[in-house]
Motif scaffolding. Structure first.
Motif, PDB file in Angstrom:
ATOM      1  N   THR A 163       0.804  -1.223   0.000  1.00 48.51           N
ATOM      2  CA  THR A 163       0.000   0.000   0.000  1.00 48.51           C
ATOM      3  C   THR A 163       0.832   1.267   0.000  1.00 48.51           C
ATOM      4  O   THR A 163       0.292   2.351  -0.213  1.00 48.51           O
ATOM      5  CB  THR A 163      -0.949   0.044   1.210  1.00 48.51           C
ATOM      6  N   SER A 164       2.134   1.171   0.238  1.00 50.20           N
ATOM      7  CA  SER A 164       2.933   2.393   0.298  1.00 50.20           C
ATOM      8  C   SER A 164       3.067   3.018  -1.076  1.00 50.20           C
ATOM      9  O   SER A 164       2.919   4.217  -1.235  1.00 50.20           O
ATOM     10  CB  SER A 164       4.307   2.101   0.896  1.00 50.20           C
ATOM     11  N   GLY A 165       3.342   2.257  -2.087  1.00 44.57           N
ATOM     12  CA  GLY A 165       3.443   2.785  -3.445  1.00 44.57           C
ATOM     13  C   GLY A 165       4.521   3.838  -3.569  1.00 44.57           C
ATOM     14  O   GLY A 165       5.297   4.090  -2.660  1.00 44.57           O
ATOM     15  N   GLY A 166       4.575   4.450  -4.711  1.00 41.43           N
ATOM     16  CA  GLY A 166       5.533   5.513  -4.956  1.00 41.43           C
ATOM     17  C   GLY A 166       4.903   6.867  -4.687  1.00 41.43           C
ATOM     18  O   GLY A 166       3.710   6.995  -4.460  1.00 41.43           O
ATOM     19  N   LYS A 167       5.745   7.878  -4.709  1.00 43.63           N
ATOM     20  CA  LYS A 167       5.229   9.229  -4.528  1.00 43.63           C
ATOM     21  C   LYS A 167       4.522   9.658  -5.799  1.00 43.63           C
ATOM     22  O   LYS A 167       5.031   9.497  -6.902  1.00 43.63           O
ATOM     23  CB  LYS A 167       6.364  10.202  -4.220  1.00 43.63           C
ATOM     24  N   LYS A 168       3.358  10.201  -5.623  1.00 47.11           N
ATOM     25  CA  LYS A 168       2.598  10.675  -6.773  1.00 47.11           C
ATOM     26  C   LYS A 168       2.855  12.162  -6.941  1.00 47.11           C
ATOM     27  O   LYS A 168       2.862  12.920  -5.981  1.00 47.11           O
ATOM     28  CB  LYS A 168       1.107  10.419  -6.575  1.00 47.11           C
ATOM     29  N   GLU A 169       3.040  12.553  -8.186  1.00 47.64           N
ATOM     30  CA  GLU A 169       3.262  13.958  -8.466  1.00 47.64           C
ATOM     31  C   GLU A 169       1.948  14.718  -8.334  1.00 47.64           C
ATOM     32  O   GLU A 169       0.891  14.213  -8.694  1.00 47.64           O
ATOM     33  CB  GLU A 169       3.807  14.134  -9.873  1.00 47.64           C
ATOM     34  N   ALA A 170       2.051  15.915  -7.820  1.00 47.86           N
ATOM     35  CA  ALA A 170       0.859  16.752  -7.685  1.00 47.86           C
ATOM     36  C   ALA A 170       0.380  17.146  -9.080  1.00 47.86           C
ATOM     37  O   ALA A 170       1.188  17.436  -9.970  1.00 47.86           O
ATOM     38  CB  ALA A 170       1.173  17.997  -6.873  1.00 47.86           C
ATOM     39  N   PRO A 171      -0.923  17.142  -9.302  1.00 43.94           N
ATOM     40  CA  PRO A 171      -1.410  17.537 -10.615  1.00 43.94           C
ATOM     41  C   PRO A 171      -1.075  18.996 -10.900  1.00 43.94           C
ATOM     42  O   PRO A 171      -1.058  19.834 -10.001  1.00 43.94           O
ATOM     43  CB  PRO A 171      -2.921  17.331 -10.515  1.00 43.94           C
ATOM     44  N   ALA A 172      -0.775  19.253 -12.132  1.00 43.80           N
ATOM     45  CA  ALA A 172      -0.420  20.612 -12.521  1.00 43.80           C
ATOM     46  C   ALA A 172      -1.622  21.537 -12.331  1.00 43.80           C
ATOM     47  O   ALA A 172      -2.763  21.168 -12.608  1.00 43.80           O
ATOM     48  CB  ALA A 172       0.031  20.642 -13.974  1.00 43.80           C
ATOM     49  N   ALA A 173      -1.336  22.724 -11.836  1.00 43.48           N
ATOM     50  CA  ALA A 173      -2.402  23.703 -11.614  1.00 43.48           C
ATOM     51  C   ALA A 173      -2.946  24.176 -12.959  1.00 43.48           C
ATOM     52  O   ALA A 173      -2.207  24.349 -13.929  1.00 43.48           O
ATOM     53  CB  ALA A 173      -1.874  24.886 -10.822  1.00 43.48           C
ATOM     54  N   LYS A 174      -4.244  24.371 -13.009  1.00 42.95           N
ATOM     55  CA  LYS A 174      -4.855  24.853 -14.247  1.00 42.95           C
ATOM     56  C   LYS A 174      -4.472  26.315 -14.442  1.00 42.95           C
ATOM     57  O   LYS A 174      -4.391  27.081 -13.486  1.00 42.95           O
ATOM     58  CB  LYS A 174      -6.371  24.724 -14.162  1.00 42.95           C
ATOM     59  N   PRO A 175      -4.238  26.694 -15.676  1.00 39.17           N
ATOM     60  CA  PRO A 175      -3.846  28.084 -15.914  1.00 39.17           C
ATOM     61  C   PRO A 175      -5.008  29.041 -15.638  1.00 39.17           C
ATOM     62  O   PRO A 175      -6.166  28.720 -15.878  1.00 39.17           O
ATOM     63  CB  PRO A 175      -3.469  28.093 -17.394  1.00 39.17           C
TER      64      PRO A 175
END
Length: 78
Positions: free
Chosen positions: A31-43
């Motif tokens: 369940t630890s998995g990898g780090k997920k990148e934060a979604p890019a902010a919408k312009p």
């Protein structure tokens, strides 16, 4: 009571603890998995306006288009 595993006597307590720790460890690992990148902010609207190029043939046409868009935005806010 104990079991004979690979020629050695293993107590029930150790088998139970091994099972519990093995299950918990495998669950945490799965369940630890990898780090997920934060979604890019919408312009924002201003960023979009700055990056979108107006394909006008003259400076006056470009000014007219910008004024038309500004007027349309004012009307849509009401």
């Amino acid at each position: 009571m104990s079991y004979v595993i690979l020629g050695r006597a293993i107590k029930n307590e150790y088998l139970a603890l091994g099972t519990i720790f093995g299950t918990v460890g495998a669950t945490l690992l799965a369940t630890s998995g990898g780090k997920k990148e934060a979604p890019a902010a919408k312009p924002t609207l201003e960023q979009v306006k700055d990056t979108v190029k107006i394909g006008a043939s003259s400076r006056e046409e470009e000014d007219f288009i910008k004024q038309f868009v500004a007027d349309a935005e004012k009307e849509s806010k009401h």
